[in-house]
Design a protein around this motif. Structure first.
Motif, short mmCIF file in Angstrom:
data_model
loop_
_atom_site.label_atom_id
_atom_site.label_comp_id
_atom_site.label_asym_id
_atom_site.label_seq_id
_atom_site.Cartn_x
_atom_site.Cartn_y
_atom_site.Cartn_z
N GLN A 46 0.74 -1.38 0.00
CA GLN A 46 -0.11 0.07 0.00
C GLN A 46 0.94 1.26 -0.22
O GLN A 46 0.39 2.31 -0.65
N ARG A 123 1.32 -11.89 -0.33
CA ARG A 123 0.10 -11.43 0.03
C ARG A 123 -0.18 -10.14 -0.72
O ARG A 123 -1.38 -9.98 -0.86
N THR A 126 -1.82 -11.14 -3.76
CA THR A 126 -2.90 -11.91 -3.68
C THR A 126 -4.19 -10.97 -3.28
O THR A 126 -5.46 -11.14 -3.72
N ALA A 127 -3.75 -10.03 -2.56
CA ALA A 127 -4.77 -8.98 -2.38
C ALA A 127 -5.01 -7.99 -3.92
O ALA A 127 -6.40 -8.02 -4.12
N ILE A 129 -4.85 -9.42 -6.93
CA ILE A 129 -5.73 -10.07 -7.81
C ILE A 129 -7.41 -10.09 -7.36
O ILE A 129 -7.91 -10.82 -8.23
N GLN A 130 -7.68 -9.93 -6.02
CA GLN A 130 -9.06 -9.73 -5.68
C GLN A 130 -10.02 -8.90 -6.42
O GLN A 130 -10.93 -9.10 -6.77
N THR A 131 -9.16 -7.87 -7.06
CA THR A 131 -10.15 -6.79 -7.78
C THR A 131 -9.60 -6.56 -9.07
O THR A 131 -10.31 -5.90 -9.64
N LEU A 133 -8.92 -8.26 -12.24
CA LEU A 133 -9.24 -9.69 -13.03
C LEU A 133 -7.99 -10.11 -14.15
O LEU A 133 -7.76 -11.14 -14.25
N LEU A 139 -1.46 -14.20 -13.54
CA LEU A 139 -0.88 -14.80 -12.38
C LEU A 139 -1.12 -16.29 -12.48
O LEU A 139 -0.09 -17.45 -12.32
N VAL A 140 -2.45 -16.92 -12.84
CA VAL A 140 -2.74 -17.99 -13.09
C VAL A 140 -2.05 -18.80 -14.05
O VAL A 140 -1.37 -19.70 -14.16
N LEU A 144 0.96 -19.81 -11.57
CA LEU A 144 0.52 -21.14 -10.84
C LEU A 144 0.08 -22.42 -11.70
O LEU A 144 0.49 -23.34 -11.41
N PHE A 182 -1.81 -23.65 0.83
CA PHE A 182 -2.28 -22.32 0.33
C PHE A 182 -3.25 -21.61 1.25
O PHE A 182 -3.06 -20.65 1.73
N LEU A 186 -2.48 -18.50 3.53
CA LEU A 186 -3.30 -17.45 3.27
C LEU A 186 -4.11 -17.05 4.57
O LEU A 186 -4.11 -15.70 5.03
N GLN B 46 -13.27 -1.23 -2.74
CA GLN B 46 -12.48 0.06 -3.00
C GLN B 46 -13.35 1.52 -2.97
O GLN B 46 -12.74 2.41 -2.53
N ARG B 123 -13.99 -11.73 -1.33
CA ARG B 123 -12.80 -11.29 -2.13
C ARG B 123 -12.36 -9.94 -1.41
O ARG B 123 -11.03 -9.75 -1.20
N THR B 126 -10.86 -11.00 1.94
CA THR B 126 -9.89 -11.69 1.78
C THR B 126 -8.58 -10.85 1.30
O THR B 126 -7.30 -10.90 1.82
N ALA B 127 -8.83 -9.85 0.56
CA ALA B 127 -7.91 -8.74 0.17
C ALA B 127 -7.39 -8.02 1.42
O ALA B 127 -6.08 -7.67 1.70
N GLN B 130 -5.02 -9.39 4.14
CA GLN B 130 -3.49 -9.69 3.68
C GLN B 130 -2.71 -8.54 4.42
O GLN B 130 -1.62 -8.90 4.56
N PHE B 182 -10.97 -23.57 -1.68
CA PHE B 182 -10.66 -22.33 -1.51
C PHE B 182 -9.76 -21.86 -2.51
O PHE B 182 -9.73 -20.88 -3.08
N HIS B 183 -8.67 -22.80 -2.65
CA HIS B 183 -7.53 -22.31 -3.72
C HIS B 183 -8.30 -22.19 -5.08
O HIS B 183 -8.08 -21.27 -5.70
N LEU B 187 -7.98 -18.37 -6.71
CA LEU B 187 -7.08 -18.13 -7.56
C LEU B 187 -7.65 -18.32 -9.09
O LEU B 187 -7.00 -18.42 -9.98
N ARG B 188 -8.91 -19.02 -9.03
CA ARG B 188 -9.64 -19.04 -10.28
C ARG B 188 -8.79 -20.06 -11.23
O ARG B 188 -8.77 -19.82 -12.25
#
Lengths: 211, 211
Positions: A46, A123, A126-127, A129-131, A133, A139-140, A144, A182, A186, B46, B123, B126-127, B130, B182-183, B187-188
């Motif tokens: 942040q 982390r 991970t935070a 990628i929650q918003t 897409l 990332l995937v 991954l 994971f 997490l 956000q 989500r 979860t963000a 972190q 959850f994974h 992480l879709r």
């Protein structure tokens, strides 16, 4: 070197790239990614700024904006750069003993996840990628999926060697191994160590039905 | 009603709470949590603001600040409020068939996770966890731990009934079931549906060793 190709066209030297220019360019690129990793570990995502990265990497802000459009895009490349092989490929060891190979890989994953610097970096992404897409998909696809595919390939080899039952779906097994690790990392549900990695593997090997 | 006790002392009526006051108070509290869930689903975390929540809930900003110190604290209570029993307890069904009971629970978890409104809410939290360790600890203690403990208790009952091997650690089995779900959600990595939930359960039941 990894680069977020689908979001950003990659290094675009404004002069024709002679050997010196591209070498300098490569050094600057590496320095920016390393500075990003160090700063995230130090101040968190942040409070990470483009100015801070530029200053720590010893480059101008414009150099950064030439290659990345946002803080998230740099972070993402920094994570990929720290976690992938040079050519982006991932391969699991095959000693002929699927149990030993998976144990090693799970323990190595745990060790990487609990490393304090890596922990903050992971982390942050991970935070993010929650918003975002687009970043999540990258990332995937680039980090991954290669790891899961490599694990899946090792399990498929285990089936061919008669060490894994032929009826199982190797891709699902890969997620069964990494998912709990994971989850624990997490959500911080408990200690994440070799004992947990071994416990997950042992359960996946034998199942929970009465024997 | 859930309240983030350790972070915030909870409702503090400025007048002695007669029956009407506490009833109004309870309604306002519920309305704020519902408005938070709706707004997160609509605009994302956000862009969620205290002003927006106050306006949607039909209360003044001061009413919100009387009960919560931050946007994250409201979000957290909104998630807990939507996911827990009134008294905070969680119990799994026990039909006498551990496989059927776990299958139902995993499928219900999948259905809850892929629900679009719930997806955005989860989500966001979860963000948030972190970077906010206090909220992360509360989430585990008050939402995840009760669910994991209830699953663990059901598996322990399965051991007593001879349906689960006595050598397994029920707590680890609980994470082995929810971890991959959850994974995949977070992480879709692929489709998250009943087929995936069933596949996870089947693997956990039988293991991957040759049979």
């Amino acid at each position: 070197m990894n680069h977020l190709n689908s979001m950003e066209p990659g290094p675009r030297p404004v002069t024709p790239p002679g050997p010196d220019v591209s070498r300098r360019s490569g050094r600057a690129h590496k320095a920016i990614l390393a500075a990003t990793r160090e700063l995230v570990a130090e101040v968190g995502y942040q409070r990470l700024t483009i100015e801070g990265i530029a200053s720590a990497a010893g480059v101008g802000k414009q150099t950064i904006y030439r290659w990345w459009r946002s803080k998230a895009a740099i972070l993402f490349d920094a994570v990929l750069d720290a976690n992938s092989q040079e050519d982006g490929s991932v391969e699991l060891p095959n000693t002929g003993d699927v149990e030993a190979d998976l144990r090693l890989v799970l323990r190595e994953s745990v060790a990487a996840m609990v490393d304090p610097d890596n922990d903050r970096l992971q982390r942050a992404i991970t935070a993010e990628i929650q918003t975002d897409l687009a970043v999540a998909g990258e990332l995937v696809r680039r980090l991954l999926r290669p790891q899961l595919d490599a694990t899946q390939a090792r399990i498929a080899a285990g089936i061919r060697d008669g060490q894994v039952d032929g009826s199982v779906d190797p891709g699902m097994v890969a997620e069964l191994l990494f998912g709990p690790v994971f989850h624990r990392w997490l959500l911080r549900t408990g200690d994440l160590d070799d004992a947990f990695a071994d416990g997950v593997l042992d359960l996946v090997l034998t199942g929970i039905r009465p024997r």
